[in-house]
Every structure is written in C-alpha cells, then in structure tokens.
Design an enzyme around this catalytic site. Structure first.
Site, PDB file in Angstrom:
ATOM      1  N   ASP A 191      40.188  51.920  50.473  1.00  0.00           N
ATOM      2  CA  ASP A 191      40.934  50.690  50.682  1.00  0.00           C
ATOM      3  C   ASP A 191      41.939  50.808  51.818  1.00  0.00           C
ATOM      4  OD1 ASP A 191      41.889  47.933  49.338  1.00  0.00           O
ATOM      5  OD2 ASP A 191      43.643  49.097  49.916  1.00  0.00           O
ATOM      6  N   ALA A 242      41.320  45.222  49.877  1.00  0.00           N
ATOM      7  CA  ALA A 242      40.012  45.435  50.491  1.00  0.00           C
ATOM      8  C   ALA A 242      38.961  45.730  49.427  1.00  0.00           C
ATOM      9  CB  ALA A 242      40.086  46.577  51.507  1.00  0.00           C
ATOM     10  N   ASP A 243      39.326  46.525  48.449  1.00  0.00           N
ATOM     11  CA  ASP A 243      38.422  46.805  47.329  1.00  0.00           C
ATOM     12  C   ASP A 243      38.146  45.547  46.512  1.00  0.00           C
ATOM     13  OD1 ASP A 243      37.576  49.540  47.221  1.00  0.00           O
ATOM     14  OD2 ASP A 243      39.622  50.133  46.777  1.00  0.00           O
ATOM     15  N   VAL A 244      39.195  44.834  46.150  1.00  0.00           N
ATOM     16  CA  VAL A 244      39.033  43.684  45.261  1.00  0.00           C
ATOM     17  C   VAL A 244      38.177  42.604  45.916  1.00  0.00           C
ATOM     18  CG1 VAL A 244      40.251  41.797  44.106  1.00  0.00           C
ATOM     19  CG2 VAL A 244      41.154  44.129  43.976  1.00  0.00           C
ATOM     20  N   GLY A 295      34.519  43.500  45.919  1.00  0.00           N
ATOM     21  CA  GLY A 295      33.914  43.272  44.610  1.00  0.00           C
ATOM     22  C   GLY A 295      33.635  41.811  44.340  1.00  0.00           C
TER      23      GLY A 295
END
Length: 403
Positions: free
Chosen positions: A148, A176-178, A181
């Site tokens: 991230d 960035a991760d969320v 997803g």
C-alpha cells in the site's frame, strides 16, 4: 453439506474460493460474503493470513488481531498447503465446486501449483478468476510485489497530501489496498452478469497502481487538463474555495462552500456582505485565484465562535460544515449509531465489534452469519461436508501438515 444458516443475499448460492491475504483481496472477498456468497478462505497451516500476526492491538478478550478481524467475517477458514501436490488436488476439488476464485499472489506464483487462470479455465470454463496484484498481470512492473505505501508513493497521492512546505504524506489508512479490493468486487459482479448471459467465466486483472490512478479523480484530471503537477494544499480543496479546515474559538471545523450562492449566503449571514461584490471573492474561480487572501479574511470570521456554535449557525443556513472528529467521537456519533455501522459478532473466543457493511440494500441487505474465523476453524466442515473426505483421511492430512 456445509453447516450454515441459509443465506438470502443477492449472491446466495455462489461459492468463492478465497486465496487472499492481508487487505486488498480479503476486502473483496468479505464484500462478496456479506452479500450472501459462501466464502472458503484458504490459509497456510500453522500461520495463516499474514494479518493474524499484525498485532497489537488484539480484539478485547481474544488473541485475534484487530486487523484480521476487520476484513474476514462471513468466511470459512480452511488450512491447506497448496505447495504440496495433495493440497493442490484438494484445492482443485474445491475450485470445481466454486463460481469465483479471488487471489492476490504475485504474478505467476499460482501457475507453479497448477492453479493459474490458464490451467483452471481449461477445466472450469465458467470460473470467474479475479487476480489482485500491485501492478497487474502485464507491463514492466508486473513481477514486482505491491504494498500500500509503495503504491501511494508511486501513484501520486503522496505528492498531493500534506502541508505545502511539509514532507510528502501518505493517507492515514491503506486506501490503495481497500480501493483495489472494491474495484475487484465490481469486476466480479460485472463478470457474474456476463456469465449469466453467456455461461462463460473470465479473468479479472486488478492492478493496485491502476486502481490508484482511477481514484485520483479531480486531481488526475487537473493534471491532464493543464500538464502541471498539482501542489500539496494541506486541507484546502484544489478547485473550490472556501472548502477547508478553519480554526474556531475553541478548535477546528471543516467548512464546505461548494458554489457562489452558498458563499453569498455565508457572507450575508455572518457580517461580511461586502465580500460578495469584491471581485476577488465574487466567484469561485476568483476565490481559487485569490486563495491566500480569501483564507486569511475568512480565518478572522471563523475565530469568532466555537466549533459547536458554528455548526449550529451554519446548519441553520444550510451551509456545509462538520467537526474534525476523533474515532471515539465518530463511533459515538448519533447518526453513525442510527445507521447501525458497528456490529457485534459472537466470535469463537468472545464477542467482537466490527464495522458493518455500508451498502444498504432494501430487499437483500447484507447479513452476518459467520464471525471472523479462527485459523482452520472450518477445515473439517468444508473438506468433510463439501468434498466428503472422511475423518481418518483428514487426520492423516493434518498429521502431514497438508491441512
């Protein structure tokens, strides 16, 4: 059959083979689980998802990391070593019974185990296979691992966040991760519609850097329109003034004035009507050009009242505003409570609180039959109930660390 209360969500009846860990992939799979899908989370025997070790903090009264609990409800944990041939064979048996596979391994890693998309698509042409990686399946950076903070740096948001004279600053949560997803979940839902129409599955290629660029939104467009790198503005808005944090008599407040009529209403109500006819203040474009003088002028006005007084006065004038809340204030907020955004679940080691799904569906709302699992909690249930593997063989597989 698996032991579970029957699901009624829009994805009820679908099975997800979840080969994800940490945050981007688990966020995607949890959303599918909240909407009714049966999610089988595959974890490495003995250690499991990396986030099981991302602690402290632990959930109160448990040894479960808060990080893991936050993105792994509505999943069954099955321990399975896919690096071993018997583990791969069991994985393929489970995939044969699945509609969707979500994974966030490095590019090519699963192909070594016969679990890449090309191999599986031959045997399971209806499989929807979602890969979430740092940089996608193609391009010069594809082999690199993605994190991230790394993506926030490479993707530009750190050049936009922070005070003008300060260091580049990442966002305080792993956005960035969320976002990767959530975009993955959107892709899966689109692929399900395509499969419904054609019977064919497909490969969904989600790169965190790609999705990061997509949510740069107005700032990306500001650059494309001008060719100029946007500057860090702290809490100011790049395209609207005033739309920023101001100090009050006892704290701070977010003031959000999105158009000229609202600005005129503010000036009339709070003792500065002369600003409406000042050419530096008269239009939003002028206020953006004269950001410093507008901010300095309004700063004197905003220091006249307390935050609570300002909120009362501004809301009466239908002018956007809000306090700068700590998380304790957020979760105590009566509106947050009224929206049922905190959920208590009966975890195997004691009750845990999690943030509820924010998608409010009138006919098929999210439901929560399964709390975040302990490591391998559902291995026997899934492998015995879904695949019919007998207890003696399960014991043998466990003794050899395959499950």
């Amino acid at each position: 059959m698996l032991s579970e209360t029957p699901r009624s969500g829009p994805l009820a009846g679908l099975t997800v083979f979840d080969l994800t860990r940490v945050l981007a992939g688990p966020t995607c799979a949890q959303m599918l689980g909240d909407l009714g899908a049966t999610v089988i989370k595959i974890e490495k025997p003995g250690s499991g998802d990396d986030t099981r070790g991302f602690a402290p903090p632990y959930m109160p009264g448990t040894q479960e990391s808060a990080y893991f609990v936050g993105v792994n409800r509505n999943k069954r944990s099955v321990t399975l070593d896919i690096a071993q041939p018997e583990g791969q064979a069991i994985a393929r048996q489970l995939i044969a019974k699945s509609d969707i596979l979500v994974e966030n391994f490095k590019v090519g890693a699963l192909a070594k185990y016969g679990l890449g998309y090309a191999a599986l698509a031959k045997d399971y042409p209806g499989l929807i296979y979602c890969s979430i990686t740092g940089f996608g399946q193609t391009g010069p950076y594809a082999p690199r691992p993605g994190y991230d903070g790394l993506i926030q740096g490479m993707g530009g948001i750190m050049s936009l966040t922070g005070e003008p004279d300060g260091m580049p600053m990442k966002v305080g949560v792993p956005v960035a991760d969320v976002f990767a997803g959530l975009y993955g979940c959107i892709g899966i839902l689109a692929a399900l519609r395509h499969k419904q129409a054609t019977g064919q599955g497909q490969h969904i290629d989600i790169g965190m850097l790609d999705t990061h660029l997509a949510w740069l939104a107005n700032q990306a467009m500001n650059y494309l329109a001008t060719g100029e790198n946007p500057k860090r503005l702290g809490n100011d808005h790049p395209n609207i003034v005033p739309y920023q944090v101001f100090a009050t008599a006892d704290g701070h407040i977010m003031l959000s004035i999105g158009n000229d009529p609202t600005f005129a209403r503010f000036c009339t109500a709070f003792g500065v009507p002369h600003l409406i006819i000042d050419p530096r203040f008269a239009t939003n474009a002028a206020r953006v050009e004269n950001r410093v003088v507008v901010t300095e002028t309004l700063a004197e006005v905003m220091r006249q009242f307390t935050t609570a007084d300002w909120i009362t006065k501004l809301e009466a004038e239908k002018i956007g505003c809000g306090p700068i809340n700590t998380l304790s204030q957020v979760f105590a907020d009566p509106h947050v409570k009224a929206r049922n955004m905190v959920l208590e679940m009966a975890h195997a080691t004691g009750p845990v609180q999690v943030v509820a799904n924010p998608v409010k569906l009138s006919a098929t709302p999210a439901d929560y039959p399964l709390p975040p699992p302990t490591l391998g909690q559902h291995t026997d249930d899934v492998l015995g109930g879904l695949l019919g593997i007998e207890a003696g063989r399960l014991a043998d597989l466990r003794a050899r660390n395959i499950i």
